[in-house]
Scaffold this active site. Structure first.
Site, PDB file in Angstrom:
ATOM      1  NE  ARG A 138      -3.933   0.073   2.026  1.00  0.00           N
ATOM      2  CZ  ARG A 138      -4.154  -0.965   2.799  1.00  0.00           C
ATOM      3  NH1 ARG A 138      -3.454  -1.131   3.899  1.00  0.00           N
ATOM      4  NH2 ARG A 138      -5.065  -1.865   2.488  1.00  0.00           N
ATOM      5  CB  ALA A 139       4.072   2.121   1.633  1.00  0.00           C
TER       6      ALA A 139
END
Length: 681
Positions: free
Chosen positions: A274-275
């Site tokens: 997700r980062a």
């Protein structure tokens, strides 16, 4: 009265930039603002609504469907018309004390009881669809509401299956939260759902503080006149955000920038992917905001400073922030290819302020009265390593030669046994002890006005009276027929640590083990959303190192600097613990307490030290205080003083070596038999 203008807020470049990028690209996922009280976090978030672009919505739709792409499953599809309405982008506030029904929606009781129709009444998630959902003090939000936000943020939809209602509607929300870390941390699951995070603090520069006060006083004297002074900059900012939204679709994420993002995320050891995705979206939004058609190094760097601080792998008590030197090294590992079309010089400045006003930030539209320096978070405190010079065995502390004071190191925390309060409480929702809460499994019904309506029980209560009420077709209900569900879940508790820091605890480096044990118990309290307090006793008296608070980080910092040495005023420590718990009971009667005493049971200060300690323990027991006794005595020959104290307290006894998950506790009734057998021997 007009709100405080967004462009009139002084300082806080990072916060202004984060909110602006989220306005440019709602797909980023929202912003979490962490900072001390009095830094106008809420003022800036509420001011954002005035510079957001307007929206087109379907007329007659309570869920704000977009005319170009209406939700095919919208509950109001039958109400849609060809008319298109223009409305300002919404910023909906979710109060910390909101009920579950108010957030997700519920059965329309007026229609259900009046017309016998099972209709759906939309909640805040429906109202915030395609807009911003703002939660002030988001770290204080009840866990059951956090679960609802997690579902909506992950799926982009809100699904309600309860009380005869089955509804699903779009809930594409941009989540913005503000919090004061001193009041407790945020659940990791919800923390990861915020696309960006920023740290804010009040400015230390006198000139900036002066300007903050001047503008605030001018606004309070005449809000409309003050807002009009910033009318042109507000319009310029709104236009620039709208242009950046349009330009966003044309921004190119080059191979170099994509590789740089992956290298940076891997270098900071973040979990999951997700980062990387959020950083790429933020870098593209930053490029669009700066008027570029492709992502460059400055965009990746600006994005990483906002997306990674809360995602990098760290322990719960580590300070947040980002090592910007490491960030620059990772970006410089593979230099960016030169761009002949990119002029040298700083990024495009933000809209100018009215004549005579101080210039705003060069990369963001303006911010609050906070430091203009990038804040990577406070450096973690380093524990002192000086060892105590006393190496005496486990014998009583000497009254002739006072033991020197030392500070022991803290080891790595481990998972501890789960201690819970006995019985069933009614405290705030949490994750420790059994309690009657607003959410959980249904265990009964009540006629009170609290809790969700229990439809089957309500119908059963009204059914015997239908003939007497002259029923003709539909069910006839009266107010006294209403039944509410009684649900049992988990509550948070107050965990008060009473730590023996006397000289006997320093023997055989025992204090390091004690500190590590307390840190491990603090970690457990952090995960279970408890309040914590810390009392230390040594020398001639006890000291309340940390009054009960939701900031477990603060307790960990106090523990790191906890000194030890001297005699053992056990009675004083127990009496102060009782007084602290008495005052907290007056402040919050529903929150149950757990007193955790960490000691070897010795009492060496004052006349009749042992007798006074046992009297203090008996007093705590008579007050009904639920306690845990962690026995720190070690060695081959043990005196069993902690067992004796646990009996007087009516406490559960847990040896220090058995504190880790998988150990065992001793019941007070078996403990009393053990002590009697020991005395007889």
């Amino acid at each position: 009265m007009k709100p405080f203008p967004f462009t009139a807020i002084v300082g806080s470049d990072d916060m202004g930039l984060a909110l602006t990028l989220t306005a440019v690209s709602p797909a980023i996922g929202g912003v979490l603002v962490r900072g001390e009280k009095g830094t106008a976090k809420s003022t800036m978030v509420r001011a954002l609504a005035d510079v957001l672009p307007t929206q087109q919505v379907m007329a007659g739709c309570r869920f704000g469907c977009e005319p170009a792409q209406p939700d095919p499953t919208c509950p109001d599809t039958d109400q849609h018309t060809e008319n298109i309405l223009h409305r300002p982008s919404r910023l909906v506030e979710l109060p910390v004390g909101a009920t579950e029904d108010r957030v997700i929606g519920s059965l329309d009781l007026e229609k259900a009881l009046g017309a016998g129709e099972a209709a759906f009444e939309p909640g805040l998630l429906a109202e915030a669809n395609r807009g911003i959902l703002y939660v002030d003090e988001v770290n204080l939000l009840h866990d059951h509401l956090v679960d609802l936000l997690l579902d909506a943020a992950a799926m982009g939809r809100n699904t309600v299956e309860r009380d005869g209602v089955s509804v699903s509607h779009a809930a594409r929300i941009v989540l913005v939260g503000t919090m004061n870390p001193e009041e407790g941390e945020l659940r990791p699951q919800l923390l990861d759902r915020f696309g960006l995070t920023v740290e804010v603090a009040a400015p230390r520069e006198p000139g900036m503080r002066t300007e903050v006060v001047r503008r605030r006083l001018a606004y309070e004297a005449d809000p409309d006149a003050f807002a009009s002074r910033y009318g042109s900059t507000q319009e310029n900012l709104a236009r620039r955000i709208a242009e950046a939204r349009t330009r966003l679709a044309e921004v190119v994420l080059t191979d170099w920038s994509l590789a740089a993002i992956a290298r940076v995320c891997a270098g900071f050891d973040v979990d999951g992917m997700r980062a990387d995705i959020v950083t790429a979206r933020t870098a593209m939004a930053h490029a669009a905001w700066q008027g570029r058609d492709h992502v460059v190094r400055a965009d990746v760097r600006a994005a990483a400073r906002l997306t990674l601080p809360h995602r990098r792998r760290r322990n719960p008590f580590d300070a947040p922030g980002l090592d910007e030197e490491l960030l620059d090294r990772l970006l410089d590992d593979d230099p960016e290819p030169p761009d002949p079309d990119q002029p040298d010089g700083p990024d495009d400045p933000a809209p100018n302020t009215p004549e005579g006003e101080p210039a705003e930030d060069q990369s963001s539209p303006g911010s609050e009265h906070e430091s203009s320096e990038p804040d990577s978070g406070p450096a973690p405190e380093q524990p002192q390593t000086n060892e105590p010079t006393n190496t005496a065995d486990d014998g009583p502390d000497s009254d002739v030669t006072p033991l020197p004071v030392g500070v022991a190191e803290v080891g790595e925390a481990y998972r501890t046994r789960t201690f819970t309060a006995e019985g069933v409480g009614r405290g705030a929702a949490g994750r420790r002890s059994r309690a009657i809460t607003s959410r959980g499994r249904r265990v009964g019904v009540t006629t009170s006005n609290a809790g969700p309506v229990h439809v089957p029980a309500t119908v059963r209560a009204a059914a015997p009276h239908q003939a007497a009420r002259g029923r003709e077709g539909r069910l006839l209900l009266r107010r006294h027929d209403l039944r509410r569900a009684v649900t049992e879940g988990r509550e948070s508790n107050l965990v008060l640590f009473c730590v023996d820091a006397s000289g006997s605890m320093a023997a055989r480096r025992r204090m390091a083990s004690v500190k590590t044990a307390v840190l491990s118990l603090l970690l457990d309290a952090y995960q279970r959303r408890d309040k914590v307090g810390l009392i230390s006793f040594r020398g001639a008296d006890s000291e309340l190192l940390l009054p009960p608070t939701s900031s477990v980080d603060a307790a960990a910092r106090r523990l790191t600097d906890l000194a030890h040495g001297g005699r053992t005023p056990l009675a004083e420590g127990l009496l102060q613990a009782g007084e602290v718990l008495r005052l907290e009971k007056l402040r919050d009667p529903d929150r149950r307490a757990l007193l955790v005493i960490i000691s070897d049971g010795r009492a060496t200060h004052g006349t009749d030290a042992v007798g006074r300690a046992e009297m203090a323990a008996a007093h705590l027991r008579s007050e009904g205080i639920d306690s845990i006794m962690v026995d720190c005595e070690t060695g081959r020959f043990r005196m069993g003083l902690a067992r004796r104290l646990a009996t007087a307290l009516g406490a559960r006894l847990c040896p220090l070596d058995d504190l880790a998950d998988g150990g065992s506790t001793i019941d007070p009734t078996r403990l009393a038999d053990t002590v009697r057998a020991h005395r007889a021997a």
